[in-house]
Design an enzyme around this catalytic site. Structure first.
Site, short mmCIF file in Angstrom:
data_model
loop_
_atom_site.label_atom_id
_atom_site.label_comp_id
_atom_site.label_asym_id
_atom_site.label_seq_id
_atom_site.Cartn_x
_atom_site.Cartn_y
_atom_site.Cartn_z
N GLU A 28 0.85 -1.20 0.00
CA GLU A 28 0.00 0.00 0.00
C GLU A 28 0.89 1.25 0.00
O GLU A 28 0.68 2.19 0.75
CB GLU A 28 -0.98 -0.04 1.17
CG GLU A 28 -1.91 -1.23 1.08
CD GLU A 28 -2.82 -1.44 2.28
OE1 GLU A 28 -2.64 -0.78 3.31
OE2 GLU A 28 -3.74 -2.29 2.16
N TRP A 33 -0.82 5.88 5.03
CA TRP A 33 -1.02 5.49 6.43
C TRP A 33 0.18 4.74 7.00
O TRP A 33 0.18 4.41 8.18
CB TRP A 33 -2.30 4.68 6.61
CG TRP A 33 -2.53 3.64 5.54
CD1 TRP A 33 -2.03 2.38 5.48
CD2 TRP A 33 -3.33 3.81 4.37
NE1 TRP A 33 -2.45 1.74 4.35
CE2 TRP A 33 -3.26 2.60 3.64
CE3 TRP A 33 -4.08 4.87 3.85
CZ2 TRP A 33 -3.93 2.42 2.43
CZ3 TRP A 33 -4.74 4.66 2.65
CH2 TRP A 33 -4.66 3.46 1.96
N TYR A 94 -11.29 -2.87 -1.06
CA TYR A 94 -12.23 -3.26 -0.01
C TYR A 94 -13.55 -2.54 -0.22
O TYR A 94 -13.60 -1.54 -0.93
CB TYR A 94 -11.67 -2.89 1.37
CG TYR A 94 -10.50 -3.74 1.78
CD1 TYR A 94 -10.69 -5.01 2.31
CD2 TYR A 94 -9.20 -3.28 1.63
CE1 TYR A 94 -9.62 -5.80 2.69
CE2 TYR A 94 -8.12 -4.06 2.01
CZ TYR A 94 -8.34 -5.31 2.54
OH TYR A 94 -7.28 -6.09 2.91
N GLU A 125 -4.95 -7.46 -2.06
CA GLU A 125 -5.81 -7.71 -0.91
C GLU A 125 -7.22 -7.34 -1.34
O GLU A 125 -7.42 -6.37 -2.07
CB GLU A 125 -5.45 -6.84 0.29
CG GLU A 125 -4.15 -7.13 0.94
CD GLU A 125 -3.86 -6.19 2.12
OE1 GLU A 125 -4.80 -5.57 2.67
OE2 GLU A 125 -2.68 -6.06 2.48
#
Length: 169
Positions: A28, A33, A94, A125
């Site tokens: 990511e 983050w 997601y 993911e």
């Protein structure tokens, strides 16, 4: 550190035995983050990825790693370290599933194709498994692989196509 040296020893052991490893450093990478994302100067993050590549393939002579460059949903090409350092690219998706996530899937696929033309593309993911029938028919992208990450709200799989519904609970 001891953790790094034991991880490197494990990777070297696998390399010695010709076991390929899908390696996704700085996952990511563009999300913002994790400490490694330099949103102000993405080129720094890309340089860090290249440095890791050079240490692992040069200093440690690891030849079994399949290098995955994985976005955090931000498709700024300045985060991309360059084709020589990447075997395949991917994204994490997601909050979407195969019934209503077609636009999200295609937007990600198209952005990754533009950044790294010709590279294989993975769903690194996901909260819902893509439907293999829809991938085969071209309705959704033909991801190289999809790694299921359990839905954040539960421990149940968030997919309902026939291949998942046949799985035991």
């Amino acid at each position: 550190s001891d953790v790094c040296s034991s991880d490197l020893a494990a990777l070297k052991y696998l390399d010695t035995h010709a076991v390929p490893v899908i390696w996704r450093p700085l996952h990511e990478i563009s999300g913002g983050w994790f400490w490694w994302t330099d949103s102000g100067k993405p080129e720094n993050t890309a340089a860090l990825y290249r440095m890791i590549f050079k240490v692992f393939t040069g200093d440690y002579q690891l030849r079994n790693l399949i290098w995955v460059w994985n976005t955090g949903g931000n498709f700024d090409p300045r985060f991309y370290p360059g084709d020589p350092y990447v075997d395949l690219v991917g994204d994490d998706i997601y909050g979407s599933d195969y019934r209503n996530g077609r636009k999200v899937y295609w937007d990600s696929w198209n952005a990754l194709s533009a950044i790294a033309p010709g590279k294989m593309i993975a769903l690194c993911e996901c909260g819902a498994l893509p439907n293999p029938d829809l991938m085969a028919s071209g309705v959704t992208p033909p991801w190289l692989y999809a790694m299921m990450w359990l839905d954040r709200k539960s421990t149940r799989l968030n997919s309902s196509h026939s291949s998942v519904s046949r799985m035991p609970s």
